[in-house]
Each structure stands twice: as C-alpha cells, then as structure tokens.
Write a protein that holds these residues in place. Structure first.
Motif, mmCIF file in Angstrom:
data_model
loop_
_atom_site.group_PDB
_atom_site.id
_atom_site.type_symbol
_atom_site.label_atom_id
_atom_site.label_comp_id
_atom_site.label_asym_id
_atom_site.label_seq_id
_atom_site.Cartn_x
_atom_site.Cartn_y
_atom_site.Cartn_z
ATOM 1 N N SER A 68 0.877 -0.990 -0.013
ATOM 2 C CA SER A 68 -0.145 0.084 0.288
ATOM 3 C C SER A 68 0.895 1.393 -0.023
ATOM 4 O O SER A 68 0.618 2.197 -0.824
ATOM 5 C CB SER A 68 -0.906 0.109 0.989
ATOM 6 O OG SER A 68 -1.884 -1.026 1.186
ATOM 7 N N VAL A 69 1.911 1.103 0.859
ATOM 8 C CA VAL A 69 2.929 2.381 0.786
ATOM 9 C C VAL A 69 3.696 2.621 -0.525
ATOM 10 O O VAL A 69 3.828 3.721 -0.789
ATOM 11 C CB VAL A 69 3.810 2.088 2.142
ATOM 12 C CG1 VAL A 69 4.849 3.038 2.113
ATOM 13 C CG2 VAL A 69 2.989 2.258 3.312
ATOM 14 N N ILE A 70 3.901 1.469 -1.076
ATOM 15 C CA ILE A 70 4.639 1.579 -2.319
ATOM 16 C C ILE A 70 3.800 2.177 -3.452
ATOM 17 O O ILE A 70 4.289 3.022 -4.036
ATOM 18 C CB ILE A 70 5.201 0.214 -2.620
ATOM 19 C CG1 ILE A 70 6.206 -0.243 -1.621
ATOM 20 C CG2 ILE A 70 5.720 0.095 -4.132
ATOM 21 C CD1 ILE A 70 6.925 -1.700 -1.849
ATOM 22 N N VAL A 71 2.746 1.924 -3.473
ATOM 23 C CA VAL A 71 1.630 2.510 -4.360
ATOM 24 C C VAL A 71 1.506 3.991 -4.194
ATOM 25 O O VAL A 71 1.646 4.628 -5.110
ATOM 26 C CB VAL A 71 0.227 1.536 -4.397
ATOM 27 C CG1 VAL A 71 -0.659 2.392 -5.271
ATOM 28 C CG2 VAL A 71 0.457 0.192 -4.843
ATOM 29 N N ALA A 72 1.400 4.138 -2.932
ATOM 30 C CA ALA A 72 1.104 5.701 -2.662
ATOM 31 C C ALA A 72 2.389 6.402 -2.756
ATOM 32 O O ALA A 72 2.236 7.537 -3.427
ATOM 33 C CB ALA A 72 0.574 6.015 -1.156
ATOM 34 N N VAL A 73 3.325 6.037 -2.476
ATOM 35 C CA VAL A 73 4.658 6.906 -2.511
ATOM 36 C C VAL A 73 5.236 6.950 -3.868
ATOM 37 O O VAL A 73 5.755 8.022 -4.512
ATOM 38 C CB VAL A 73 5.622 6.636 -1.413
ATOM 39 C CG1 VAL A 73 7.014 7.334 -1.494
ATOM 40 C CG2 VAL A 73 5.213 6.609 -0.182
ATOM 41 N N VAL A 130 11.859 1.971 -1.191
ATOM 42 C CA VAL A 130 11.725 1.066 -2.392
ATOM 43 C C VAL A 130 10.672 1.859 -3.299
ATOM 44 O O VAL A 130 10.886 1.838 -4.527
ATOM 45 C CB VAL A 130 11.255 -0.372 -2.095
ATOM 46 C CG1 VAL A 130 10.673 -1.047 -3.278
ATOM 47 C CG2 VAL A 130 12.177 -0.955 -1.587
ATOM 48 N N ALA A 131 9.780 2.531 -2.772
ATOM 49 C CA ALA A 131 8.719 3.126 -3.484
ATOM 50 C C ALA A 131 9.127 4.219 -4.376
ATOM 51 O O ALA A 131 8.770 4.340 -5.618
ATOM 52 C CB ALA A 131 7.767 3.938 -2.656
ATOM 53 N N GLY A 132 10.291 5.004 -4.158
ATOM 54 C CA GLY A 132 10.750 5.826 -5.115
ATOM 55 C C GLY A 132 11.328 5.450 -6.292
ATOM 56 O O GLY A 132 11.082 5.673 -7.412
ATOM 57 N N VAL A 133 12.043 4.240 -6.248
ATOM 58 C CA VAL A 133 12.621 3.330 -7.035
ATOM 59 C C VAL A 133 11.457 2.611 -8.072
ATOM 60 O O VAL A 133 11.527 2.756 -9.247
ATOM 61 C CB VAL A 133 13.657 2.314 -6.594
ATOM 62 C CG1 VAL A 133 14.006 1.227 -7.727
ATOM 63 C CG2 VAL A 133 14.642 2.883 -5.848
ATOM 64 N N ALA A 134 10.692 2.074 -7.373
ATOM 65 C CA ALA A 134 9.240 1.579 -7.999
ATOM 66 C C ALA A 134 8.547 2.619 -9.010
ATOM 67 O O ALA A 134 8.072 2.241 -10.075
ATOM 68 C CB ALA A 134 8.519 0.840 -7.105
#
Length: 166
Positions: free
Chosen positions: A21-26, A149-153
């Motif tokens: 959820s956090v990865i998607v949001a960030v 990881v979200a920034g990279v993703a």
C-alpha cells in the motif's frame, strides 16, 4: 489468537500488504516526474504553471493531510481509514487517467494525494499493531524500507509505462 505477546497470526501477510500500500502511494510521487515530456506533448498541452500544479497537487495535499489522516485513523478505526484511502487513491488515479483537461487532472492528482495521506499513517499503525512488542522495530523498519523502495518503483514503473503505453 492475537495478544500482546504473540501479535496477529497473519502479521507477515499484513506487513506485506501494508508495504505494498505504501509503495503504491509513494511511488506516484516519483512516477509523474517521468511523465512530464508526455504531458507536454499530449493534447492537454499544459502551461508551465499548470504543469507545476499537476506535479505538486499530489504532494501538497498528501503532506498537508498526513497528520489529520492519522487522527482520523485513531478516531474512526485504522482499517476503515486505510480502505477509504485506497478507494480515494484509486478513484483519483482513474480520474487522472481519464482527465479531459488540465483542471480535472490537477483535481484528480489532489484527490489521489488525499487518498495517499489516508494510506500512510493507517498502514504504519496496522503494521505495528500486528506485531508483538519484540518484533515491532523490525516491522517498522520493513514499512520504512517500503517507502524507500517506492521511489525506485515509481521511477521504474513510470518509465515502463511511458515507454510502452503512450
């Protein structure tokens, strides 16, 4: 059985879902920056000021609503706030994808930012609540790593979308 010494029996799955959820949001913060050339070449033809708002509406609303969203989770329940945030986020993303004009796109990005603000504190609280005290540090580290990881993703996913979908 959930208890202070054992945590939730599905804590690993809960942590994985909260991290996702956090990865998607960030990741949406980073992904839109890669879309700037595509936006400029699109039929929307945003002005420099509109382009700034397209990029920043998400982040401004996201940042401004983080603390109130955390309070809403405490008052109304973290799971409900998380699910509401995911729904608002998805609605904002859909509206942005279908936006017929720059004003709609800016409003949709702001709506997505509001959803992201609801996701962040509730996902952390649910992660912490699922673990016994002895494992909470590791759980918070996992959640925090997911934000990195979200920034990279976002950059990778945004790049792939810009390469293969326009």
């Amino acid at each position: 059985m959930t208890g202070p010494d054992t945590g939730h029996p599905a804590r690993t799955r809960i942590t994985a879902l909260m991290a996702a959820s956090v990865i998607v949001a960030v990741s949406l913060v980073a992904a839109v920056n890669l879309a700037i050339p595509v936006l400029l070449a699109s039929e929307l033809r945003p002005s420099p000021a509109q382009l700034t708002w397209i990029v920043d509406a998400y982040v401004i609303v996201f940042a401004c609503l983080l603390i109130p969203a955390g309070a809403a989770g405490d008052r109304y329940g973290r799971k409900g706030v998380l699910l509401t945030g995911l729904g608002v986020f998805a609605a904002g993303c859909l509206a942005a994808a279908l936006a017929p004009g720059t004003g709609t796109l800016i409003a949709a990005r702001a709506l997505s930012g509001a959803g992201a603000a609801l996701i962040m504190p509730s996902s952390l609280a649910l992660t912490v609540g699922a673990h016994p005290a002895a494992l909470r540090g590791r759980a918070v580290a996992t959640w925090t790593a997911a934000t990195g990881v979200a920034g990279v993703a976002g950059n990778l996913g945004g790049g792939l979308i810009m390469e293969y979908l326009p």
